[in-house]
Design a protein around this motif. Structure first.
Motif, mmCIF file in Angstrom:
data_model
loop_
_atom_site.group_PDB
_atom_site.id
_atom_site.type_symbol
_atom_site.label_atom_id
_atom_site.label_comp_id
_atom_site.label_asym_id
_atom_site.label_seq_id
_atom_site.Cartn_x
_atom_site.Cartn_y
_atom_site.Cartn_z
ATOM 1 N N GLN A 78 0.967 -1.175 -0.035
ATOM 2 C CA GLN A 78 -0.074 0.134 0.063
ATOM 3 C C GLN A 78 0.958 1.387 0.111
ATOM 4 N N ARG A 105 2.056 4.722 1.317
ATOM 5 C CA ARG A 105 2.329 5.033 1.647
ATOM 6 C C ARG A 105 1.874 6.931 2.621
ATOM 7 N N SER A 106 1.173 6.644 3.773
ATOM 8 C CA SER A 106 0.592 7.958 3.361
ATOM 9 C C SER A 106 1.251 9.365 4.358
ATOM 10 N N TRP A 117 1.586 11.837 5.809
ATOM 11 C CA TRP A 117 0.434 12.215 8.038
ATOM 12 C C TRP A 117 1.122 11.068 8.225
ATOM 13 N N GLN A 122 7.927 2.198 5.029
ATOM 14 C CA GLN A 122 6.276 2.631 4.511
ATOM 15 C C GLN A 122 6.784 3.618 5.787
ATOM 16 N N ASP A 125 9.344 12.340 1.805
ATOM 17 C CA ASP A 125 7.989 12.919 2.377
ATOM 18 C C ASP A 125 7.800 14.718 2.714
#
Length: 280
Positions: free
Chosen positions: A3, A5-6, A8, A92, A114
């Motif tokens: 998935q 990664r966000s 936040w 992640q 990020d």
């Protein structure tokens, strides 16, 4: 399938997040030279993630008072090997890069960072805001004045809280005019940057005025000189309990992120605080 990664922390909005500091420099005020190889940085990243860090903040240019600036080429050469090693080992994880130079920020984002954490709030490099707008990444916009050589002489404020708020808002407006979205911004009032000990304490006493604006707030009190002044403690690493007191105050005020060297105890502090503080 992995998935994505966000950008936040998973805990965002439920408790104060913890950002772990990893200095890739030989001359940072507290731990210069301890993590300035990819192997050492990766080991520290592993330790901090295990201790509960929500974000890792990598810095390859010291911003302590009096620090020499090394320039983008040297900063990138210090940064990228450790950044890529950590990103590869922890795909992640959330990684922030502490830089005020757009070429460094661009290289960091291309390598998998990020967030960008800019101690100059966009003052030092006119290329920073366009880059952040194009990247769409979270951006820590910090209040400061001058640079490492001059900031200690730039502490004249009418009202330190009002002046810091005004400066942060003006910088945010400049960023917005170039295309940086409001929801990309995290504000940092810049404890220790062009502030006296008294001014730092006033900012902490009146944190609610900063939080009330509604922009997520990051605070970086860890081991700083003003804590040493209050405690009469010259050893940076011995200021953990003073740092913890500041972090407890910040959690109570609703600060979104705490940037610290000592992840494990501060993670315990914010986790316990979230259990006992009134729901805001």
């Amino acid at each position: 399938m992995t998935q994505p990664r966000s950008p936040w922390p998973a805990a965002w909005g439920t408790r104060t997040a913890v950002m772990g500091v990893i200095n890739l420099t030989p001359d940072s005020f507290s731990d210069g030279g301890r993590f300035n190889t990819p192997e050492l940085a990766l080991r520290q990243a592993s330790r901090q993630l295990s201790d509960g860090a929500d974000v890792l903040d990598l810095g390859a240019q010291s911003t302590r008072p009096g620090a020499e600036e090394v320039g983008a080429v040297e900063e990138i050469s210090r940064l990228l090997p450790s950044l890529t090693a950590i990103r590869s080992a922890y795909p992640q994880s959330l990684i922030s890069v502490d830089t005020f130079l757009a070429p460094v920020a661009e290289a960091a984002l291309e390598a998998g960072a990020d967030w960008i954490n800019d101690v100059s709030g966009g003052r030092r490099d006119p290329g920073m805001f366009p880059l952040i707008a194009a990247a769409g990444c979270p951006y820590v916009l910090m209040h400061s004045r001058g640079d490492s050589k001059t900031m200690d002489a730039m502490t004249d404020y009418h009202d330190v809280v009002s002046d810091v708020l005004q400066s942060l808002q003006e910088a945010s407006n400049r960023a917005a005019a170039i295309g940086v979205a409001r929801n990309q911004l995290i504000w940092d009032p810049g404890l220790g940057f062009a502030k006296t000990t008294t001014q730092n304490l006033v900012l902490l006493q009146e944190l609610e005025r900063l939080v009330a604006v509604g922009v997520p707030l990051l605070l970086g009190p860890s081991r700083k000189r003003f804590i040493g002044d209050v405690l009469n403690e010259k050893r940076a690493k011995a200021r953990i309990w003073g740092t913890a007191a500041v972090c407890c105050r910040a959690a109570a005020a609703g600060v979104g992120v705490l940037r610290v060297h000592d992840v494990a105890p501060i993670r315990q502090l914010v986790q316990m605080s979230s259990a006992i503080l009134p729901i805001r």
